[in-house]
Design an enzyme around this catalytic site. Structure first.
Site, PDB file in Angstrom:
ATOM      1  N   GLY A  29     -55.198 -63.891  83.032  1.00 16.36           N
ATOM      2  CA  GLY A  29     -54.895 -62.843  82.000  1.00 16.36           C
ATOM      3  C   GLY A  29     -53.682 -62.416  81.922  1.00 16.36           C
ATOM      4  O   GLY A  29     -53.300 -61.438  81.027  1.00 16.36           O
ATOM      5  N   CYS A 237     -76.923 -73.554  59.137  1.00 13.61           N
ATOM      6  CA  CYS A 237     -75.791 -74.644  58.409  1.00 13.61           C
ATOM      7  C   CYS A 237     -76.447 -75.411  57.432  1.00 13.61           C
ATOM      8  O   CYS A 237     -77.423 -76.199  57.706  1.00 13.61           O
ATOM      9  CB  CYS A 237     -75.339 -75.489  59.399  1.00 13.61           C
ATOM     10  N   CYS A 240     -76.296 -79.382  58.336  1.00 14.82           N
ATOM     11  CA  CYS A 240     -76.997 -79.844  59.655  1.00 14.82           C
ATOM     12  C   CYS A 240     -78.182 -79.113  60.192  1.00 14.82           C
ATOM     13  O   CYS A 240     -78.923 -79.303  60.999  1.00 14.82           O
ATOM     14  CB  CYS A 240     -75.814 -80.008  60.950  1.00 14.82           C
ATOM     15  N   CYS A 262     -71.130 -75.346  59.516  1.00 11.72           N
ATOM     16  CA  CYS A 262     -70.491 -75.224  60.591  1.00 11.72           C
ATOM     17  C   CYS A 262     -69.077 -75.448  60.876  1.00 11.72           C
ATOM     18  O   CYS A 262     -68.261 -76.171  59.957  1.00 11.72           O
ATOM     19  CB  CYS A 262     -70.915 -76.544  61.596  1.00 11.72           C
ATOM     20  N   CYS A 268     -71.097 -80.426  63.850  1.00 10.77           N
ATOM     21  CA  CYS A 268     -71.986 -80.696  62.651  1.00 10.77           C
ATOM     22  C   CYS A 268     -72.108 -82.368  62.448  1.00 10.77           C
ATOM     23  O   CYS A 268     -73.306 -82.734  61.812  1.00 10.77           O
ATOM     24  CB  CYS A 268     -71.364 -80.006  61.515  1.00 10.77           C
TER      25      CYS A 268
END
Lengths: 286, 256
Positions: A29, A237, A240, A262, A268
């Site tokens: 970080g 979606c 899909c 997606c 997808c």
């Protein structure tokens, strides 16, 4: 093959970047400064990510680039070509086959594994930047762990919108120490930041590299009475039928028709190949 | 009784020029100390040295925090000093813009110190912000407005609310009424006097306005060219000035 050194950058530069990456992995970080090079693309197109990828790639690697989840946008295609030309590495659009994935603004839907590296393109690495413009001051705030200001931003969200409206680049606290900007990924992806793969973040213009080693604890900041929520469009979606993936909204015409697909194109496509159907997948236009 | 703040021989020079030199005094809990003097007399330098914004060249600033015994804030580590600046200490700037976040709403401004010391409950932060807006006489429905939309007097009151929300014990004020017109000044002074008495605050007020210290301060220090030339009870110093410069200062006040 060509006149370029492997992966475009010279070996000294790659060593310098690798040192920064190792330091970043050692202090999760923490933003490690590095001497960012001029790359043959404009700032904002992923110069940081490309340098990190160049320092990470080996000739045996398989490389994948996604831009907002998609393999076929200008940014993704040109960076993939760049490394095909300069490194001659194999490239793929399949998440599971890639060993190094450079991404802009998304984490793939498929769970990544320990032998993969995810490289993020970062525009502004400093999570406190829009609250505190002075770099000297933000560095001091990081070093002393003074992060109250980050919550002021979330407070402002709630007071203005009734909920935490920050939807992307949602600040996280890494292993209980540094507050980090996860790059502009949607906050839907925040829970996925705790993963098995190595995550490297490169900011070329701002000359910073930071990292998340595998299995690092990553907590999205929130309030006790307004807990963090990973949100997405409440819709399956249309191609899909996936209900668990992050969706893009596409306007279809001027009569208010729209579809949700997606954002991860590989996810997808794989699902459709497996026979999954969505609301619009039978239509000719698609 | 141990003093809340014990200042010993504070000296700050800018190269060959003197900022302030050899300043010593004790401040007891609940006491308000005024520092007056003309522009360039070193009073702001002194205040910044006391509040940890400037590092003095010599001297000690001994503060008595709630938890453990007295500490020298000049030699303490920076994280500790900054922590003190968020909890036991408060600093009211002359220009509210220096002390406020202009792009953050009034509520967020008041809540910042709370969040900085670890408050993580939005409802609690907001309730406190609204409570404090009321206490500094700002309409509660302005809580989501930015300070840029506030008048000068409101901004100054907001700055005071933002500083006092964590219940500090010592407040540093640098010309808190500077730049405000007289009726707004009067209200602000009223408010400050009420808050100081009600919360039992100790305060150090730097000003060039003798009326302000007459109203607020228990004790007074007069500074000239970086030196303290006279100190004592406020009424005593103002009514019976001994030093030539204090006499000049007192007699320079315009009468209406």
């Amino acid at each position: 093959m060509n006149e370029y050194n492997f992966a475009y950058l010279d070996e000294q530069t790659k060593r310098m970047i690798r040192r920064a990456i190792l330091k970043a992995l050692a202090v999760p970080g923490y933003q490690v400064p590095f001497a960012s090079r001029e790359m043959p693309m404009p700032y904002g197109w992923g110069t940081g990510g490309v340098q990190v990828s160049a320092a990470t790639l080996t000739p045996e690697d398989t490389f994948k680039v996604i831009d907002q989840g998609a393999d076929d946008t200008t940014n993704a295609v040109s960076i993939r070509k760049f490394f095909e030309n300069t490194a001659g590495v194999a490239t793929t659009e399949e998440t599971t086959k890639a060993t190094v994935i450079q991404t802009r603004h998304r984490i793939p839907e498929v769970k990544l594994t320990e032998d993969q590296i995810l490289v993020y393109q970062v525009p502004i690495p400093e999570p406190l930047r829009f609250l505190e413009p002075r770099e000297t001051e933000t560095r001091k705030m990081h070093s002393l762990g003074e992060y109250g200001l980050m919550h002021v931003k979330l407070y402002e969200d709630i007071s203005q919108h009734g909920a935490i409206s920050t939807a992307y680049a949602y600040p996280v606290k890494v292993s209980g120490r540094y507050v980090m900007d996860p790059s502009p990924i949607p906050k839907f992806d925040n829970p996925k930041l705790e993963m098995d793969a190595i995550q490297l973040f490169g900011a070329g213009r701002e000359q910073r590299i930071y990292a998340l080693p595998p299995h690092t604890k990553v907590v999205s900041l929130d309030f006790e009475d307004y807990p963090f929520e990973a949100t997405k469009a409440d819709h399956p979606c249309d191609l899909c039928g996936a209900k668990d993936s992050y969706l893009d909204e596409v306007i279809m015409d001027d009569a208010g028709d729209r579809m949700f697909v997606c954002s991860d194109t590989d996810y997808c496509r794989t699902r459709r190949a497996q026979g999954h159907d969505g609301r619009l997948s039978k239509e000719d236009a698609v | 009784m141990t003093p809340l703040l014990s200042v010993q021989d504070i000296t700050k020079t800018y190269g060959a020029r003197i900022g302030c030199t050899g300043v010593s005094f004790d401040l007891y809990p609940g006491e308000v100390m005024g520092i007056v003097g003309e522009s360039g007399s070193g009073k702001s330098t002194l205040l910044n040295c006391l509040a940890g914004h400037l590092e003095p060249d010599a001297g000690q600033v001994i503060f008595d925090p709630r938890a453990d015994g007295p500490v020298d804030t000049v030699t303490m580590s920076e994280p500790e000093r900054r922590m003190l600046g968020r909890t036991d200490w408060a600093f009211v700037h002359q220009y509210a813009r220096d002390g406020l976040r202009m792009s953050v709403s009034a509520g967020g401004n008041i809540g910042e110190r709370l969040m900085a010391v670890g408050e993580r409950h939005y409802g609690a932060i907001r309730d406190k912000a609204i409570d404090w807006l009321g206490r500094v006489e700002i309409d509660v429905d302005r809580v989501d407005d930015r300070p840029a939309a506030f008048s000068g007097g409101m901004q100054q009151r907001l700055q005071i609310a933002r500083n006092l929300v964590t219940g500090p014990r010592l407040v540093f004020m640098d010309e808190p009424t500077g730049g405000l017109d007289v009726s707004v000044q009067a209200r602000l002074l009223d408010l400050l006097r009420g808050l100081v008495r009600e919360m039992g605050l100790s305060a150090i007020i730097v000003t060039h306005d003798l009326a302000v210290v007459r109203l607020l301060a228990d004790r007074l220090m007069v500074m000239k060219d970086g030196h303290v030339v006279e100190a004592g009870l406020t009424d005593q110093v103002l009514d019976d000035p001994q030093h030539a410069y204090t006499q000049l200062l007192v007699s320079s006040v315009l009468q209406v």
